[in-house]
Write a protein that holds these residues in place. Structure first.
Motif, PDB file in Angstrom:
ATOM      1  N   ASP A  20      55.102  85.410 -53.339  1.00  0.00           N
ATOM      2  CA  ASP A  20      55.851  85.030 -54.529  1.00  0.00           C
ATOM      3  C   ASP A  20      56.886  83.962 -54.196  1.00  0.00           C
ATOM      4  O   ASP A  20      57.354  83.860 -53.070  1.00  0.00           O
TER       5      ASP A  20
ATOM      6  N   ASP B 237      59.932  83.836 -55.325  1.00  0.00           N
ATOM      7  CA  ASP B 237      61.327  84.234 -55.495  1.00  0.00           C
ATOM      8  C   ASP B 237      61.965  84.769 -54.215  1.00  0.00           C
ATOM      9  O   ASP B 237      63.033  85.368 -54.254  1.00  0.00           O
TER      10      ASP B 237
ATOM     11  N   GLN C 231      61.193  87.235 -52.515  1.00  0.00           N
ATOM     12  CA  GLN C 231      61.126  88.689 -52.319  1.00  0.00           C
ATOM     13  C   GLN C 231      60.130  89.029 -51.207  1.00  0.00           C
ATOM     14  O   GLN C 231      60.223  90.077 -50.586  1.00  0.00           O
TER      15      GLN C 231
ATOM     16  N   ARG D 124      65.555  89.302 -55.250  1.00  0.00           N
ATOM     17  CA  ARG D 124      65.243  87.979 -55.754  1.00  0.00           C
ATOM     18  C   ARG D 124      66.341  87.028 -55.313  1.00  0.00           C
ATOM     19  O   ARG D 124      67.515  87.317 -55.490  1.00  0.00           O
TER      20      ARG D 124
HETATM   21 MG    MG Z   1      59.649  88.963 -57.756  1.00  0.00          MG
END
Ligand code: MG
Ligand code: UDP
Length: 335
Positions: free
Chosen positions: A100, A102, A104, A205
């Motif tokens: 991802d 973000d 994470q 995040r």
């Molecule tokens: Mg996420």
């Protein structure tokens, strides 16, 4: 393939992106730091899933500055699983890593995934050991979804995300599964191959906010629970059997009591009659469900099996991976 240098990449990074303007730059610099360590030709495939913020402009600039960056720009938002699928379709690497945007999924873990791949694992998935920043309700919903999935299909996928490395063989097998309700985690488990797990501590995040809505989370759980088993459909059988069983017990008891000269009042018989009728109806519904289920299985058009490699066959025409993947043949074969 690096179309600008003609060097096929060893690694592809696939990143679905939706309205991530606040975090994209940080992510990109953390990612490239890891990539540089790998020291092999690589590419980053960003799939812009119809972002409405400044994401598209940032990606365009990155692609202009860095020849390893590719961008697949969707015409609108199609959802995370579809964006990830597109990234897998466009990736050219021998090993493909998805994560991802973000932060994470810590890019710093890429080295570990690659090390496992070099040991010979064809699927390296990650298991998160902590999930900070998730509200109680979300966490509960997520757990419920996984429980449903486990109940219906026996697959335990809790604490896994779409942060994984796939060898080219495994990826091609995955790509042959084109069903529309996509639950990639389940499919990755389904295709087999040598799999290995890497634990990691999920981060918060880095910026921006979660775009998965409650509705999408629920939908994802439903897709997971329904796409991998026909058990939910077969609930009707159970219910029908239960009702018929209860009616049968009643009839036996009523006859016995009647024999002893103590007939039961008529409403009780009426209730038993209704239970018996409903029981029959549910059984027939279960039967109908069986046909619907079989049709459903068929429409998914999954390959019947996946072959890792074959030995001793002449490299005959018609046995290429491409042929094997055709819809007529219903299998995936690598030679
Ligand atoms: Mg996420
Ligand atoms: N994402 C996407 N399309 C969407 C929603 C999300 O491509 O419709 C991307 C998003 O940019 C991120 C990843 O999918 O890179 C995971 O999304 P999010 O962080 O919102 O979900 P969570 O990590 O909370 O499950």
């Amino acid at each position: 393939m690096d179309y600008r240098t003609d060097i096929p990449p060893t690694f592809s990074l696939v990143v679905p992106v939706y309205n991530e303007q606040d975090v994209l730059e940080t992510f990109y610099s953390r990612l490239t730091a890891e990539f540089d360590k790998l020291g092999e030709p690589s590419e980053i495939v960003f799939v812009n899933d119809g972002s409405t913020d400044g994401t598209a402009a940032i990606l365009r600039r990155l692609a202009g500055e860095d020849r390893r960056v590719r961008v697949v720009e969707f015409s609108r938002n199609f959802g995370h699983q579809t964006a990830l699928t597109a990234g897998y379709d466009y990736a050219a690497g021998r090993a493909v890593i998805s994560l991802d945007a973000d932060c994470q999924h810590p890019p710093e873990l890429i080295g570990q995934l690659v090390a496992r791949w070099r040991e010979g694992f064809e699927v390296v998935y990650t298991v998160r050991t902590g999930m900070p920043g998730e509200s109680g309700l979300y966490a509960r919903l997520r757990r419920l979804g996984y429980r449903l999935l486990r109940l219906s299909s026996g697959q335990d996928l809790s604490n896994q995300a779409d942060f994984r490395l796939l060898d080219r063989k495994a990826l091609d097998a995955l790509k042959a599964h084109r069903e529309s309700g996509r639950f990639l985690r389940g499919l990755v488990r389904h295709i087999g191959f040598r799999q290995s797990a890497v634990p990691y501590k999920a981060a918060r995040r880095a910026a921006g906010k979660r775009s998965y809505t409650m509705k999408q989370t629920l939908e994802m759980s439903a897709v997971g629970a329904v796409y991998f088993s026909l058990k939910p459909l077969r609930l009707a059988y159970g219910l029908g059997g239960l009702l018929l069983g209860a009616a049968a017990v009643y009839i036996v008891a009523a006859l016995a009591l009647w024999g002893m000269g103590r007939p039961l009042p008529w409403p009780a018989s009426l209730a038993a009659g209704i239970a018996a009728l409903f029981g029959c109806q549910f059984l027939l519904l279960g039967l109908l469900g069986e046909y619907v289920g079989r049709t459903f299985e068929q429409t998914k058009g999954r390959p019947l099996y996946v072959v890792r490699e074959t030995l001793g066959f002449a490299p005959a025409a018609g046995r290429s991976a491409r042929d094997g993947e055709s819809r007529e043949n219903r299998y995936v074969l690598y030679t």
